[in-house]
Design a protein around this motif. Structure first.
Motif, PDB file in Angstrom:
ATOM      1  N   ARG A  17      -2.970  21.098  -2.028  1.00  0.00           N
ATOM      2  CA  ARG A  17      -1.961  20.037  -1.930  1.00  0.00           C
ATOM      3  C   ARG A  17      -1.232  20.106  -0.589  1.00  0.00           C
ATOM      4  O   ARG A  17      -0.990  19.089   0.056  1.00  0.00           O
ATOM      5  CB  ARG A  17      -0.953  20.140  -3.065  1.00  0.00           C
ATOM      6  N   THR A  21      -1.225  17.151   2.258  1.00  0.00           N
ATOM      7  CA  THR A  21       0.001  16.522   2.757  1.00  0.00           C
ATOM      8  C   THR A  21       0.159  16.687   4.263  1.00  0.00           C
ATOM      9  O   THR A  21       0.861  15.901   4.897  1.00  0.00           O
ATOM     10  CB  THR A  21       1.253  17.078   2.045  1.00  0.00           C
ATOM     11  N   GLN A  31       0.319   9.799  -0.738  1.00  0.00           N
ATOM     12  CA  GLN A  31       1.582   9.063  -0.871  1.00  0.00           C
ATOM     13  C   GLN A  31       1.404   7.837  -1.753  1.00  0.00           C
ATOM     14  O   GLN A  31       2.244   7.541  -2.601  1.00  0.00           O
ATOM     15  CB  GLN A  31       2.126   8.673   0.504  1.00  0.00           C
ATOM     16  N   HIS A  34       1.185   8.962  -5.304  1.00  0.00           N
ATOM     17  CA  HIS A  34       2.507   9.384  -5.773  1.00  0.00           C
ATOM     18  C   HIS A  34       3.370   8.172  -6.113  1.00  0.00           C
ATOM     19  O   HIS A  34       4.047   8.142  -7.142  1.00  0.00           O
ATOM     20  CB  HIS A  34       3.186  10.252  -4.715  1.00  0.00           C
ATOM     21  N   GLU A  35       3.330   7.161  -5.265  1.00  0.00           N
ATOM     22  CA  GLU A  35       4.108   5.944  -5.519  1.00  0.00           C
ATOM     23  C   GLU A  35       3.613   5.220  -6.762  1.00  0.00           C
ATOM     24  O   GLU A  35       4.399   4.652  -7.514  1.00  0.00           O
ATOM     25  CB  GLU A  35       4.048   5.031  -4.304  1.00  0.00           C
ATOM     26  N   GLN A  37       2.532   6.571  -9.366  1.00  0.00           N
ATOM     27  CA  GLN A  37       2.960   7.332 -10.539  1.00  0.00           C
ATOM     28  C   GLN A  37       4.475   7.357 -10.698  1.00  0.00           C
ATOM     29  O   GLN A  37       4.991   8.001 -11.592  1.00  0.00           O
ATOM     30  CB  GLN A  37       2.437   8.768 -10.444  1.00  0.00           C
ATOM     31  N   SER A  38       5.183   6.636  -9.870  1.00  0.00           N
ATOM     32  CA  SER A  38       6.640   6.624  -9.934  1.00  0.00           C
ATOM     33  C   SER A  38       7.112   5.933 -11.211  1.00  0.00           C
ATOM     34  O   SER A  38       6.373   5.188 -11.837  1.00  0.00           O
ATOM     35  CB  SER A  38       7.215   5.915  -8.707  1.00  0.00           C
TER      36      SER A  38
END
Length: 81
Positions: A17, A21, A31, A34-35, A37-38
């Motif tokens: 990870r 990143t 990113q 991640h967004e 899964q917000s």
């Protein structure tokens, strides 16, 4: 690739990870995921989560589900299935 990640230890996953990143191209994909899964993203129905959590089978179940189904059909109905 997902087979490799499935075999990593938690320490190796954290290192991977970190590497992702720090990479310019891969960090953009991370990113976006991640967004997605917000909390603002569409929620998964509770019933679906309960179903997913209740599946118990071999590690390659998703990959070989057709083979497992054929095998169970043969066990129940013989070679004609």
């Amino acid at each position: 690739m997902h087979h490799l990640v499935d075999r990593l230890t938690p320490t190796q996953v954290r290192r991977l990870r970190l590497l992702v990143t720090q990479d310019e191209e891969l960090s953009q994909v991370a990113q976006m995921l991640h967004e997605a899964q917000s909390p603002e993203a569409e929620a998964v129905p509770e019933g679906l989560l309960a179903l997913i959590g209740s599946i118990d089978g071999p590690a390659d179940l998703g990959e070989r589900h057709d083979d497992y189904i054929r095998e169970r059909m043969r066990e129940r109905f013989g070679d004609s299935a």
